[in-house]
Scaffold this active site. Structure first.
Site, PDB file in Angstrom:
ATOM      1  N   GLU A  48       0.835  -1.211   0.000  1.00  0.00           N
ATOM      2  CA  GLU A  48       0.000   0.000   0.000  1.00  0.00           C
ATOM      3  C   GLU A  48       0.863   1.251   0.000  1.00  0.00           C
ATOM      4  OE1 GLU A  48      -4.018  -1.348   2.377  1.00  0.00           O
ATOM      5  OE2 GLU A  48      -2.131  -1.398   3.480  1.00  0.00           O
ATOM      6  N   GLU A  82      -3.353  -9.960   4.077  1.00  0.00           N
ATOM      7  CA  GLU A  82      -4.094  -9.647   5.306  1.00  0.00           C
ATOM      8  C   GLU A  82      -5.208 -10.634   5.649  1.00  0.00           C
ATOM      9  OE1 GLU A  82      -2.601  -5.522   3.938  1.00  0.00           O
ATOM     10  OE2 GLU A  82      -3.183  -7.433   3.033  1.00  0.00           O
TER      11      GLU A  82
END
Length: 258
Positions: free
Chosen positions: A114, A134
């Site tokens: 990210e 995740e």
């Protein structure tokens, strides 16, 4: 004085922001995020910096969010202190006035990817792995891995990482448009710096304006960008000088539309 977790340095027209937590593969916690925000402020204000490189010290670019830092937070603190603050810092990077290049000399996973996605360009060494793991521990990408990453990489590539759990090597990431260049191990910083120097030769104001306009088109920027562009144009006009001068002299301005 303790060593800073994130540092900024200038090398000619190139600004270099370095994550310095190599023992944790530069995993991000709140002190790291604060230090990153400070370093980005320094980069934007530094005179003569035309391009900013983001790199990690040691073997990893960034292993993402430090699980030990957020794992014990309450739901409310996780939302506000972790997710929302991380968004604020990553948005700061994405909206930096200068073009930015992520130097991926190590893996970029979860929040690390990210972070790389918030940059304009990504240079990866051939051994680097990229992905959004995740959901394997029961959480979702929280720092725009489902938003900015989709805009920049496409929904299908993000689905393969976030839903399917695929981890891409640099060559596969290049084919999918996740990274812009793949280089030999140990060459990412050298390549990114040379690329940055070429970008820095271009008109700085035109480059910054182009980045703003592209940001508006892709949904990265909003009304603030449009107002910044308009205000920058107005600041160059005789009308503004006439208006400010008249205000100081407490007179009625004589605008010339020039």
């Amino acid at each position: 004085m303790a060593e800073r977790l994130v540092t900024f340095e200038q090398d000619g027209a190139i600004g270099i922001v370095t994550l310095r937590r190599p023992d944790k593969f530069n995993a991000l916690d709140i002190p790291m995020l604060r230090a990153l925000e400070t370093a980005l402020d320094e980069a934007e204000l530094a005179g003569g910096v035309r391009v900013v490189l983001i790199r990690g010290e040691g073997k990893g670019f960034c292993a993402g969010g430090d699980v030990e830092a957020w794992g014990q937070l309450s739901a409310a603190d996780f939302q506000v202190q972790w997710v929302r603050y991380g968004h604020r810092v990553f948005d700061r990077l994405a909206r930096l006035r200068q073009p930015t290049i992520a130097v991926l000399s190590g893996h970029a996973l979860g929040g690390g990817l990210e972070l790389a996605a918030a940059c304009d360009f990504r240079v990866a060494e051939t051994q680097v792995k990229l992905g959004f793991p995740e959901t394997s521990i029961g959480v979702v990408p929280g720092w725009s891995g489902t938003q900015r990453a989709v805009r920049r990489f496409g929904a299908q590539a993000v689905k393969r990482m976030a839903l399917g759990g695929e981890i891409f090597l640099a060559a596969d990431a290049l084919a999918l448009g996740i990274v812009d260049r793949v280089v030999e191990t140990g060459k990412a910083f050298e390549d990114a710096k040379a690329w940055g120097e070429k970008i820095a030769e271009r008109g700085p104001l035109a480059t910054e304006a182009a980045k703003l306009m592209i940001g508006i088109a892709e949904g990265e920027e909003n009304a603030a960008a449009a107002e910044a562009l308009a205000s920058g144009f107005i600041a160059l006009t005789a009308d503004l000088k006439a208006g400010v001068g008249a205000f100081k002299a407490k007179q009625k301005p004589a605008f010339s539309r020039s």
